[in-house]
Design an enzyme around this catalytic site. Structure first.
Site, short mmCIF file in Angstrom:
data_model
loop_
_atom_site.label_atom_id
_atom_site.label_comp_id
_atom_site.label_asym_id
_atom_site.label_seq_id
_atom_site.Cartn_x
_atom_site.Cartn_y
_atom_site.Cartn_z
N GLU A 1 -1.11 -1.17 -5.15
CA GLU A 1 -2.40 -0.36 -5.09
C GLU A 1 -2.14 0.25 -6.08
OE1 GLU A 1 -4.88 -0.44 -1.90
OE2 GLU A 1 -5.52 1.86 -2.26
N ASP B 1 -2.12 1.05 7.73
CA ASP B 1 -1.58 0.81 6.17
C ASP B 1 -1.08 -0.94 6.18
OD1 ASP B 1 -0.93 3.77 5.49
OD2 ASP B 1 -0.43 3.69 7.63
N ASP C 1 1.25 -1.51 0.06
CA ASP C 1 0.11 0.54 -0.15
C ASP C 1 0.93 1.11 -0.29
OD1 ASP C 1 -2.00 1.66 0.48
OD2 ASP C 1 -2.57 1.45 2.37
#
Lengths: 164, 164
Positions: free
Chosen positions: B68, B141, B7
């Protein structure tokens, strides 16, 4: 001082090597463009930009990397790709323990033409004049990289002159 | 299949390693965060993210990197840094000849919760449930990276099942 200047981009990434000679003038040693295919995967394109910049840094005995600072401007999608190309260039330099600097497009235009709002044609004209080039390199990304290199060489010279 | 899921972020970059077991379930092997100091130079921060991801890719015997997909959203400045962190992660994987995939936040939410519009708390709850975790890793996260890893493992399984 020898500068590798990068006008970052994924499809066309302008690169130039500019040197400040003992006469205090800026000289160009290289100006060109790294191209990657928009059909290729993003990771592969980033690797191609990284590899090309890494090779220039190694082969041209460069002291510093200068990258044009990326702004989002109008097309956010393009700006993201540009920011990513800039990122792998900066990584290549820092892995070789070379300093990295950034200048804004306005700083570059102001350094080369005297006006931060100069258009591309004016910048190109002045780049040719400053470097004493009979012909400007194409495409314009290469000329933009030369302008960035000149900007950094001149700003560094000024910084030294005023004792910063 | 063993996935390193990222991420991306410059200040906090979530990382997780998720594996699809022979039972067809997703298992987590690692979940954490790479942090860099906003006071440091951008080039140095990108190098720190690259080094950490490179080490995870090497040490965890990973088959694929999943990142992502970055969107500009509201804060363009943050999005640029996020895109740059993603860029150096993708570079690290492709340099090791590992495939790189991207999924959108909507795809991740839909895979994990059944709704592309689920909120963070719902995603975190389902991540804990799917992986059988007593406690969720912090900060969020790391959990987001786990969700991304689950998404990739499940989507790959479906792709195989329907013969794609």
């Amino acid at each position: 001082m020898r500068v590798l200047a990068v006008d970052p981009g994924l499809t066309r990434c302008g690169v130039a090597v500019v040197e400040s000679g003992s006469d205090g003038k800026a000289h160009s040693l290289l100006a060109g463009v790294i191209r990657t295919d928009p059909q290729d995967e993003l990771a592969m394109r980033l690797r191609q930009v990284y590899d090309a910049v890494h090779e220039h840094l190694m082969q041209m005995n460069v002291d510093v990397l200068v990258v044009e600072r990326v702004f989002s401007q109008n097309n956010v999608r393009t700006a993201m790709g540009t920011a990513q190309a800039a990122a792998v260039c900066m990584l290549a330099a820092t892995q070789l323990n070379l300093p990295v600097h950034q200048h804004t497009p306005t700083e570059v235009k102001a350094a080369v033409t005297g006006s931060g709002r100069a258009d591309k044609a004016q910048v190109a004209f002045m780049v040719g004049r400053i470097l004493g080039l009979r012909e400007l390199p194409k495409p314009v990304d290469a000329t933009d990289a030369l302008a960035l290199g000149i900007c950094h060489v001149w700003r560094s010279r000024t910084a030294v002159a005023v004792g910063r």
